[in-house]
Scaffold this motif. Structure first.
Motif, PDB file in Angstrom:
ATOM      1  N   VAL A 119       0.840  -1.203   0.000  1.00  0.00           N
ATOM      2  CA  VAL A 119       0.000   0.000   0.000  1.00  0.00           C
ATOM      3  C   VAL A 119       0.871   1.248   0.000  1.00  0.00           C
ATOM      4  CG1 VAL A 119      -1.783   1.263   1.256  1.00  0.00           C
ATOM      5  CG2 VAL A 119      -1.834  -1.238   1.182  1.00  0.00           C
ATOM      6  N   LEU A 120       1.928   1.247   0.810  1.00  0.00           N
ATOM      7  CA  LEU A 120       2.855   2.379   0.838  1.00  0.00           C
ATOM      8  C   LEU A 120       3.480   2.583  -0.531  1.00  0.00           C
ATOM      9  CD1 LEU A 120       4.668   1.657   4.229  1.00  0.00           C
ATOM     10  CD2 LEU A 120       2.781   3.234   3.824  1.00  0.00           C
ATOM     11  N   ASN A 121       3.857   1.509  -1.179  1.00  0.00           N
ATOM     12  CA  ASN A 121       4.444   1.589  -2.512  1.00  0.00           C
ATOM     13  C   ASN A 121       3.456   2.168  -3.512  1.00  0.00           C
ATOM     14  OD1 ASN A 121       6.792   0.724  -4.314  1.00  0.00           O
ATOM     15  ND2 ASN A 121       5.070  -0.295  -5.301  1.00  0.00           N
ATOM     16  N   ALA A 122       2.178   1.777  -3.381  1.00  0.00           N
ATOM     17  CA  ALA A 122       1.147   2.302  -4.282  1.00  0.00           C
ATOM     18  C   ALA A 122       0.929   3.796  -4.065  1.00  0.00           C
ATOM     19  CB  ALA A 122      -0.159   1.530  -4.070  1.00  0.00           C
ATOM     20  N   ILE A 123       0.909   4.228  -2.802  1.00  0.00           N
ATOM     21  CA  ILE A 123       0.756   5.665  -2.511  1.00  0.00           C
ATOM     22  C   ILE A 123       1.915   6.449  -3.112  1.00  0.00           C
ATOM     23  CG2 ILE A 123       0.710   7.392  -0.679  1.00  0.00           C
ATOM     24  CD1 ILE A 123      -0.684   5.353   1.092  1.00  0.00           C
ATOM     25  N   TYR A 124       3.118   5.918  -2.957  1.00  0.00           N
ATOM     26  CA  TYR A 124       4.287   6.615  -3.503  1.00  0.00           C
ATOM     27  C   TYR A 124       4.132   6.839  -5.006  1.00  0.00           C
ATOM     28  CZ  TYR A 124       8.940   7.548  -5.236  1.00  0.00           C
ATOM     29  OH  TYR A 124      10.012   8.127  -5.889  1.00  0.00           O
ATOM     30  N   HIS A 125       3.815   5.783  -5.738  1.00  0.00           N
ATOM     31  CA  HIS A 125       3.759   5.900  -7.192  1.00  0.00           C
ATOM     32  C   HIS A 125       2.605   6.784  -7.652  1.00  0.00           C
ATOM     33  CE1 HIS A 125       6.477   2.353  -7.080  1.00  0.00           C
ATOM     34  NE2 HIS A 125       6.945   2.910  -8.168  1.00  0.00           N
ATOM     35  N   LEU A 126       1.534   6.858  -6.871  1.00  0.00           N
ATOM     36  CA  LEU A 126       0.444   7.765  -7.224  1.00  0.00           C
ATOM     37  C   LEU A 126       0.887   9.217  -7.068  1.00  0.00           C
ATOM     38  CD1 LEU A 126      -2.648   7.674  -7.988  1.00  0.00           C
ATOM     39  CD2 LEU A 126      -3.048   8.273  -5.596  1.00  0.00           C
ATOM     40  N   LEU A 127       1.599   9.520  -5.980  1.00  0.00           N
ATOM     41  CA  LEU A 127       2.054  10.894  -5.741  1.00  0.00           C
ATOM     42  C   LEU A 127       3.231  11.273  -6.625  1.00  0.00           C
ATOM     43  CD1 LEU A 127       1.856  11.041  -1.833  1.00  0.00           C
ATOM     44  CD2 LEU A 127       0.165  11.807  -3.507  1.00  0.00           C
ATOM     45  N   ALA A 128       3.970  10.275  -7.113  1.00  0.00           N
ATOM     46  CA  ALA A 128       5.134  10.551  -7.953  1.00  0.00           C
ATOM     47  C   ALA A 128       4.777  10.683  -9.427  1.00  0.00           C
ATOM     48  CB  ALA A 128       6.177   9.441  -7.778  1.00  0.00           C
ATOM     49  N   ARG A 129       3.513  10.569  -9.768  1.00  0.00           N
ATOM     50  CA  ARG A 129       3.109  10.682 -11.177  1.00  0.00           C
ATOM     51  C   ARG A 129       3.430  12.072 -11.703  1.00  0.00           C
ATOM     52  NH1 ARG A 129      -1.428   6.788 -13.286  1.00  0.00           N
ATOM     53  NH2 ARG A 129      -1.136   5.037 -11.847  1.00  0.00           N
ATOM     54  N   PRO A 130       3.773  12.174 -12.991  1.00  0.00           N
ATOM     55  CA  PRO A 130       4.150  13.476 -13.563  1.00  0.00           C
ATOM     56  C   PRO A 130       3.063  14.535 -13.452  1.00  0.00           C
ATOM     57  CG  PRO A 130       4.743  11.667 -15.043  1.00  0.00           C
ATOM     58  CD  PRO A 130       3.901  11.073 -13.956  1.00  0.00           C
ATOM     59  N   TYR A 131       1.819  14.121 -13.277  1.00  0.00           N
ATOM     60  CA  TYR A 131       0.729  15.092 -13.238  1.00  0.00           C
ATOM     61  C   TYR A 131       0.968  16.180 -12.207  1.00  0.00           C
ATOM     62  CZ  TYR A 131      -3.906  17.083 -12.534  1.00  0.00           C
ATOM     63  OH  TYR A 131      -4.945  17.967 -12.407  1.00  0.00           O
TER      64      TYR A 131
END
Length: 808
Positions: free
Chosen positions: A291-303
């Motif tokens: 879950v932590l990994n998923a949150i990271y990648h959502l916040l790290a998106r170029p958007y």
């Protein structure tokens, strides 16, 4: 050969183009396959608004259905999203016990016909919206031609293209846009008939005049849209888990024990005898690593780093839908969840970064030399918060500078394909639009755009742009040997491979112009406005710019720098630190007051929740204030493992600057260690009799203090002024640079005399007129004592004067 899309010109003042996205309601064939759409010309004038639109229209309830199911909590009787059990680690008992079947109710209450039914493409079920069940069928549209939503997305890699059909013509668009349109055609509001505004299709990008005119209208377009729909991209790295976790934190964000729900606290006695007790206690995160990994990648998106999304998000609704693949969440939920993360950034935030990047990358977050540190620093959650905070900003025309500086900061760190868009992309923000009147013109060059924008900003009376000056940072050694011995850490040895961290602005612009082309200065801005200089009683004048591009602004030059520390443990110039030939007396008084001032300076006088320390016997151990925590000698000797175990910790700053003579008779080493206590034998004996641990008992206050000190000190110098005050200034500072406050700027500025005829008469200090001549802005500064009241007292006492300062 691909046929080129032909645009009909926009004739009316309020005319825009929108697209009608064909959905399975139009033809079941559109459930899969290429995206088909049509371009429609509409108008946003008052004549096109239906007279009774202020009552009830299609979509007037403001709901965009979110495709998430919820369950009813048996205790609170409230509906909560199901699947929360998937977020947390399970105990052995939980793994062996099957979960009860809970009744399912919709997450977002709205018209029953508009509740999202997740469509299926391939293994995904597609359920077309049924017009016969439309509870809003009898309601009119807002406009005579219907209504529309605006799409906010990141263009993405221009080389990765997909084909869609526009008015029967194949058109090549970015993969990001094609994915957004492919997903949106399954959403009920689009199937209901809402049109869509997309910049890449609705603006003729090859027509510079039209592009300039439409960019100037974007504020009106996004404000007129029924909703701004945010598209983060396709479902990757378990984004469904990330949205679920953010929704959970948002749901509990107002709870006092919200963080306790995320952690598991374990305490037990290893040994418990009458005369000997050994208690073990530890805290671990309950959230699963996936879950932590998923949150990271959502916040790290170029958007989140795209420039144009700032304006798009701010002008949208609080209930703007955020769509990521098949998952969706409301923008306000993301904002609430990220505020929870920010409140525990040094723990929860670092857990998230650690889960995705590992310890080696996490420990490099202070190193701006190796790579872009956005994805391994607090910017990961602070930037989305800053953007959404601008949206929730309560615009008050009487408020201090209306949040313009916040807009400049957010734009300064954004990514833009066209450098001019760094200016044009924020003109629609309410904070900027109420301050600056500037029409986008893509026929201007980037430097011309920057000069014009800065001139208009200064003409409004807001001088905070001077705080964003791109001054250089000297070279540091990036290869070194450093002992990790536990008992006596050593300073770095064998330093080589010297590299310049930041070259500053290299475009030849005046120092009062914000250069948006150069990378931002890596020093963290001083954001605490509790000591704003707005109270300074300066004459109500507007800055003016002469024909030779010299800025004339009212201000007070009040002090000169004499003592400077090294800005980094491996700074290449070995002449730093530099002590004054005749160190001044401390302006703060005795040693205790000076140590307090040093602590406040090191943290930029950050206001902490921990500052309300308890009245316990040992405040250093139980609940230390921020100032007390940052001055603990152990932090300077050994740091705190996990926060400053890299080259940018206080212990490394201390090793390089410990011999710096700050004041007459006091070095940095003597103030940190408070060496005057060594002669107090009675106190030493008394303290040694107490049962105090010899190893620092690390508390959240110590971690917070160290983090704030690292942020404030990073790429800055600790300095002493000629009158005995402490401060933090940019790394480009030199002896003889002067400190000044100017009207319309919320922080002191560091200026450097460059010669020329000054307008003011200057202030004489030790035989030198420090206010005479022209100056170059080096950057913002912090001086521990400078507020509007103190400056005003100095002016009234004749120590310094209000004068015209020439900045070139």
């Amino acid at each position: 050969m691909q046929q080129k899309l032909q645009y009909r010109p926009l004739l009316g003042q309020h005319d825009i183009r929108v697209i009608r996205l064909l959905t399975p309601v139009d033809d079941p064939v559109h459930a899969t396959g290429p995206v088909h759409c049509e371009i429609v010309h509409v108008a946003l004038g008052e004549a096109d608004v239906i007279a009774n639109a202020g009552n009830a229209t299609k979509g007037s309830n403001g709901t965009w259905p979110v495709s998430v199911d919820t369950a009813v909590d048996s205790q609170s009787k409230t509906s909560q999203p199901t699947g929360f059990n998937e977020l947390f680690e399970k105990s052995l008992v939980e793994r062996m016990t099957p979960l009860a079947n809970l009744p399912v109710v919709p997450y977002f209450e709205g018209p029953s016909c508009l509740r999202e039914s997740p469509p299926k493409v391939g293994d995904r079920t597609v359920t077309a919206w049924n017009p016969s069940q439309d509870e809003e069928a009898s309601l009119p549209w807002r406009y005579t031609w219907g209504d529309f939503v605006a799409l906010s997305y990141v263009w993405g890699d221009q080389s990765i293209r997909r084909e869609i059909i526009v008015d029967g013509i194949p058109v090549s668009v970015t993969a990001s846009l094609e994915g957004a349109l492919r997903e949106l055609r399954h959403h009920s509001r689009i199937q209901q008939g809402f049109l869509l505004w997309v910049d890449a299709l609705c603006i003729n990008q090859e027509d510079l005049d039209e592009r300039s005119a439409q960019v100037a209208k974007m504020k009106d377009i996004y404000q007129a849209a029924w909703h701004v729909v945010i598209w983060l991209g396709p479902d990757e790295n378990r984004s469904d888990l990330a949205t679920l976790a953010l929704r959970y934190m948002s749901l509990h964000s107002e709870d006092e024990d919200v963080l306790d729900k995320l952690y598991k606290h374990v305490e037990f006695y290893v040994v418990r005898l009458p005369f000997m007790q050994w208690k073990h206690a530890h805290t671990s995160l309950r959230i699963r690593k996936a879950v932590l990994n998923a949150i990271y990648h959502l916040l790290a998106r170029p958007y989140w780093r795209r420039l144009w999304i700032i304006q798009e998000v701010v002008l949208g609704s609080r209930n703007s839908p955020v769509i990521c693949g098949n998952s969706s969440i409301l923008l306000k939920d993301i904002f609430n969840a990220l505020r929870v993360m920010k409140a525990d950034g040094d723990a929860l935030g670092q857990y998230i970064i650690f889960a995705a990047k590992g310890s080696s990358k996490t420990h490099q977050r202070w190193n701006f030399v190796a790579e872009d540190t956005y994805g391994i620093s607090e910017k990961l959650w602070e930037r989305p918060i800053a953007i959404t905070a601008l949206k929730f900003f309560d615009l008050d025309l009487s408020a201090l500078h209306n949040g313009v500086y916040d807009c400049l900061l957010v734009s300064r760190e954004a990514n833009a394909t066209d450098e001019r868009d760094r200016v044009y992309g924020i003109l629609g923000l309410p904070q900027i639009a109420n301050t600056i009147q500037l029409i986008p013109d893509y026929n201007r060059t980037a430097p011309e755009t920057f000069i014009l924008f800065s001139a208009r900003l200064l003409a409004s009376g807001n001088v905070n742009g001077l705080r964003l000056v791109n001054s250089p940072i000297p070279a540091i050694g990036t290869r070194y040997y450093k002992s990790t011995h536990f008992s006596r850490p050593r300073s770095p040895k064998l330093i080589h491979d010297h590299r310049v961290v930041h070259r500053g602005c290299e475009h030849g612009l005046p120092s009062w112009v914000i250069c948006w082309s150069c990378p931002r200065n890596p020093a963290q801005p001083f954001l605490d406005r509790t000591r704003s200089l707005s109270l300074l009683a300066l004459p109500p004048t507007t800055p003016r710019i002469t024909d030779d591009n010299v800025l004339i602004v009212k201000g007070v030059v009040f002090d000169t720098i004499t003592t400077l520390s090294a800005c980094h443990a491996t700074e290449s110039d070995k002449s730093y630190p530099r002590s004054a030939p005749e160190p001044p007396k401390s302006a703060y008084g005795d040693r205790a007051a000076t140590r307090e001032a040093l602590a406040r300076t090191l943290t930029g006088d950050f206001e902490s929740k921990s500052d309300n320390a308890s009245d316990s016997e040992n405040p250093d151990l139980d609940n230390p204030s921020l100032a007390t925590a940052v001055m603990h000698p152990t932090i300077w000797d050994m740091g705190i493992n996990g926060i400053d175990n890299n080259i940018f910790g206080l212990k490394d700053f201390y090793q390089r600057n410990r011999a710096l003579q700050l004041f007459d008779g006091w070095t940095l080493d003597s103030l940190v260690r408070d060496l005057s206590r060594s002669a107090d034998i009675g106190r030493r004996v008394k303290e040694s009799a107490r049962a105090r641990p010899k190893i620092l008992r690390v508390t959240m206050a110590h971690r917070e203090a160290l983090t704030q000190a690292m942020r404030a000190l990073g790429w800055r110098r600790l300095v002493v002024t000629s009158t005995g005050f402490l401060g933090l200034v940019p790394a480009a500072a030199r002896e003889g640079d002067v400190l000044a406050v100017v009207g319309g700027c919320d922080a002191p500025l560091l200026l450097r005399r460059v010669g020329g005829d000054g307008v003011g008469d200057g202030v004489e200090e030790k035989g030198v007129e420090i206010g005479k001549g022209r100056f170059q802005v080096i950057g913002e500064a912090y001086v521990h004592w400078v507020t509007g009241r103190e400056i005003q007292e100095r002016v009234e006492g004749g120590v310094c004067k209000v004068e015209d300062i020439s900045i070139c």
